[in-house]
Design a protein around this motif. Structure first.
Motif, PDB file in Angstrom:
ATOM      1  N   THR A   1      -2.764   3.122  -7.711  1.00  0.00           N
ATOM      2  CA  THR A   1      -2.588   3.422  -6.393  1.00  0.00           C
ATOM      3  C   THR A   1      -3.833   3.434  -5.294  1.00  0.00           C
ATOM      4  O   THR A   1      -3.987   2.708  -4.365  1.00  0.00           O
ATOM      5  N   LEU A   2      -5.262   4.019  -6.030  1.00  0.00           N
ATOM      6  CA  LEU A   2      -6.486   3.795  -5.514  1.00  0.00           C
ATOM      7  C   LEU A   2      -6.924   2.369  -5.244  1.00  0.00           C
ATOM      8  O   LEU A   2      -7.220   1.965  -4.231  1.00  0.00           O
TER       9      LEU A   2
ATOM     10  N   ASP B   1       0.876  -1.174  -0.025  1.00  0.00           N
ATOM     11  CA  ASP B   1      -0.068  -0.024  -0.137  1.00  0.00           C
ATOM     12  C   ASP B   1       0.775   1.107  -0.113  1.00  0.00           C
ATOM     13  O   ASP B   1       2.110   1.142   0.293  1.00  0.00           O
ATOM     14  N   THR B   2       0.311   2.403  -0.438  1.00  0.00           N
ATOM     15  CA  THR B   2       1.048   3.611  -0.316  1.00  0.00           C
ATOM     16  C   THR B   2       0.727   4.413   0.803  1.00  0.00           C
ATOM     17  O   THR B   2      -0.505   4.592   1.169  1.00  0.00           O
TER      18      THR B   2
ATOM     19  N   HIS C   1      -4.739   0.671  -2.511  1.00  0.00           N
ATOM     20  CA  HIS C   1      -5.192   1.106  -1.365  1.00  0.00           C
ATOM     21  C   HIS C   1      -6.521   0.611  -0.901  1.00  0.00           C
ATOM     22  O   HIS C   1      -6.677  -0.019   0.231  1.00  0.00           O
TER      23      HIS C   1
ATOM     24  N   PHE D   1      -1.256   8.126   0.880  1.00  0.00           N
ATOM     25  CA  PHE D   1      -2.247   8.130   0.092  1.00  0.00           C
ATOM     26  C   PHE D   1      -3.001   9.187   0.746  1.00  0.00           C
ATOM     27  O   PHE D   1      -3.304   9.374   1.876  1.00  0.00           O
TER      28      PHE D   1
END
Length: 627
Positions: free
Chosen positions: A334-335, A291-292, A338, A295
């Protein structure tokens, strides 16, 4: 006598007996005054006509001096609410007026934090928001805080007229709904044993409530009390038939059947959160990318993705398909990653990940991807079938009873996805693509565009550090707009702030204002936004890429179909078809807010720069009738 320096806070409690506190208890003792105050509180902030108060207080038989009597009641209400009121009820100097007299009626002003009903509503909303984000522990805790405000039935001790009766019923219904939501969260957290005493009491108090009965049946079954679960259904059905002449809903009948059959769908969260027992097999598969940590933003879109991704309470026959679609650089991957990390605990069958484009930007053959997925699942290479049909059957057999979470990233077309879909109905597949994947049945698309201006500023602050940007709001705004508010470009821009060159936001903004330099400024040895965008242009179908390149050279800003037809030297039908194709590929955006009735469009600013030839001298040859 001097007035105290600080006013006691006003506190009004209606979730139980009506109470008013301001330094000391000020609750009116007269029943009719409490009733009038209750009407005002239920419409706090709104104008309440005297006629409504009369109807509520005396129904169809008001006294001859009803309006005068209402004024007397309002005097007593005002005296109870005013801070440090003297014996005459006079307002202390400088104190705010809580009860306002208006022509023909009254308005009460109560701060939200002073009225327990408003605090309850706010906590309930926060709890539901946490539940929507799959944070069930926070949701249960916050919803529990909301329910803890209740001390008994709403407005207990107040004789209710027709308006109060209806409003109180709605408040009590909201309380029950919040309680059901908290119980749902607790069941998802595996607290079925702890809930049994509370659920037994609730079903006794609400014998016709199917939601509570379902929760008791589920909790009892998970706790090993199958007989109690079946008895709860029998009692509910008897009450429904005897009192309403109705049978239980399909949902309850399905739950009853699952209990009779001891369905794996009812296993507790510790065994299978999505409702299917993970069968024995190779070690647990979890191949999600990390995960980022930073975010930022995207709360509305993230909420939609999580809502669509969660295992549903009703029986399904096919996996859930959720598609994040948007142009290059908007942050789809990215989303999606996440969101996957937020819901992954609900899928004990495993977490699979595959990128459906190769390093050369060519779409991958789904049967090659299937080979990798089967290897990830623990199938020996020599046991994987050679034919596409054999691999599809092998994967479907393996996935049939496993609740899987799959992330298929950078999908080119629906034909890539269909062979990769798991067979189990309790699985979820998250997809990302630059198109809406026409032809993919059952997919739920969620569109992702550029970030908002505020989200862009927040992301820059997170990435570059708040101290680097907090004193230059205009420059931050200019940087965000120059980056098209794309997370891809904003991350590159943030990397330029705080470098050994010590670029300030103002200097970076000035550099990015020059279109000929912009893509170069957003590049580095390790990360090149321009190269990424140019690859996106090259990936387009040949005819679409050519049309985009010509359009980018001719139309630097907004354009309509007439302008597009002129640039492409075609008729309006041809222009409509080509613009529609570019819209489908997210290479063109529809514009809103123009004065013209005809639709207008634009190429995303950074993508337009990437579509231009690298040498300006060559751009003129792309234009019709160039000279």
């Amino acid at each position: 006598m001097p007035r105290p320096s600080a006013e006691p806070a006003l506190r009004i409690a209606v979730l139980g007996p009506l109470e008013v506190h301001r330094g000391s208890e000020r609750t009116p003792s007269a029943p009719m005054v409490r009733r009038a105050l209750a009407v005002l509180l239920l419409q706090a902030g709104d104008f309440v006509p005297v006629s409504l108060l009369i109807d509520e207080l005396w129904d169809d038989e008001p006294p001859r001096l009803a309006r005068k009597t209402v004024q007397t009641y309002m005097y007593q209400v005002r005296r109870a609410l005013r801070p440090f009121a003297d014996t005459d009820g006079a307002r202390a100097e400088g104190a705010p007026e809580v009860l306002e007299t208006r022509p023909g009626g009254y308005r009460i002003h109560v701060p939200a934090e002073s009225l327990d009903l408003e605090v309850f509503r706010r906590l309930a909303a926060r709890g539901r928001a946490a539940r929507d984000l799959a944070d069930h522990a926070a949701a249960s805790r916050t919803l529990g805080e909301a329910l803890a405000l209740w001390r008994g039935p709403a407005f207990a001790g107040v004789t209710a007229g027709p308006l109060l009766t209806a409003r109180i019923a709605r408040i009590e219904q909201a309380r029950l709904e919040v309680l059901e939501q908290r119980l749902d969260c607790d069941l998802l957290l595996g607290r079925h044993r702890e809930l049994l005493p509370e659920l037994h009491e609730l079903t006794r108090r609400h014998p016709l409530n199917e939601a509570v009965a379902a929760q008791l049946m589920t909790a009892s079954y998970r706790a090993g009390h199958r007989d109690v679960a079946l008895d709860a259904y029998t009692r509910l059905r008897r009450h429904l038939v005897e009192e309403l002449g109705a049978e239980p809903s399909q949902r309850l009948r399905d739950l009853h059947r699952d209990i009779l059959n001891q369905s794996d769908r009812l296993d507790p969260p510790g065994v299978a959160p999505s409702g299917v027992r993970a069968v024995p097999g190779p070690p647990f598969v979890t191949h999600l990318p990390p995960d980022t940590e930073d975010f930022t933003g995207r709360e509305g879109v993230l909420r939609d993705v999580l809502r669509l991704s969660r295992p549903a309470g009703t029986a399904r026959t096919a996996p859930r398909l959720v598609l994040l679609t948007g142009g290059v650089g908007v942050g789809k991957t990215t989303l999606a990653v996440h969101a996957a990390h937020l819901v992954k605990d609900r899928f004990p069958g495993g977490h699979l990940h595959a990128v459906l484009h190769g390093p050369d930007d060519r779409p991958l053959d789904p049967h090659e991807v299937l080979f990798s997925l089967l290897r990830d699942a623990g199938v020996a290479a020599e046991r994987i079938p050679d034919t596409p049909e054999g691999r599809i059957r092998a994967f479907r057999t393996w996935s049939a009873r496993r609740p899987l979470l799959m992330l298929l990233d950078d999908v080119a077309a629906a034909r890539q996805v269909t062979p990769l879909l798991p067979a189990g109905p309790d699985s979820t597949v998250l997809l990302t693509s630059r198109t809406r994947l026409p032809g993919l049945a059952g997919v739920r698309p969620v569109a992702l565009g550029p970030m908002s201006s505020q989200e862009s500023a927040d992301l820059l602050a997170v990435l570059a550090g708040a101290t680097a940007v907090e004193h230059a709001p205009r420059a931050v705004r200019d940087i965000a707009e120059a980056c098209g508010r794309l997370p891809l470009a904003l991350r590159a821009a943030a990397g330029k702030l705080g470098t050994p060159l010590s670029w300030s936001p103002d200097s970076l903004a000035r550099r990015l204002l020059d279109e000929d330099r912009r893509l170069g400024e957003l590049g580095s040895d390790s990360f090149d936004v321009g190269a990424c965008l140019r690859r996106a242009v090259r990936r387009l179908p040949v005819d679409a890429g050519a049309a985009l390149t010509v359009l980018a050279a001719a139309e630097p800003g907004r354009f309509d179909l007439v302008a597009a037809a002129r640039v492409w030297a075609t008729d309006m039908f041809g222009a409509e078809d080509t613009v529609g194709r570019l819209l489908e590929l997210n290479a063109v955006e529809a514009e809103t807010g123009g004065l013209s009735h005809s639709p207008s469009f634009r190429i995303p600013p950074l993508l337009r720069l990437a579509a231009l030839p690298r040498h300006p001298a060559r751009r003129a040859v792309l234009l019709p009738n160039a000279g």
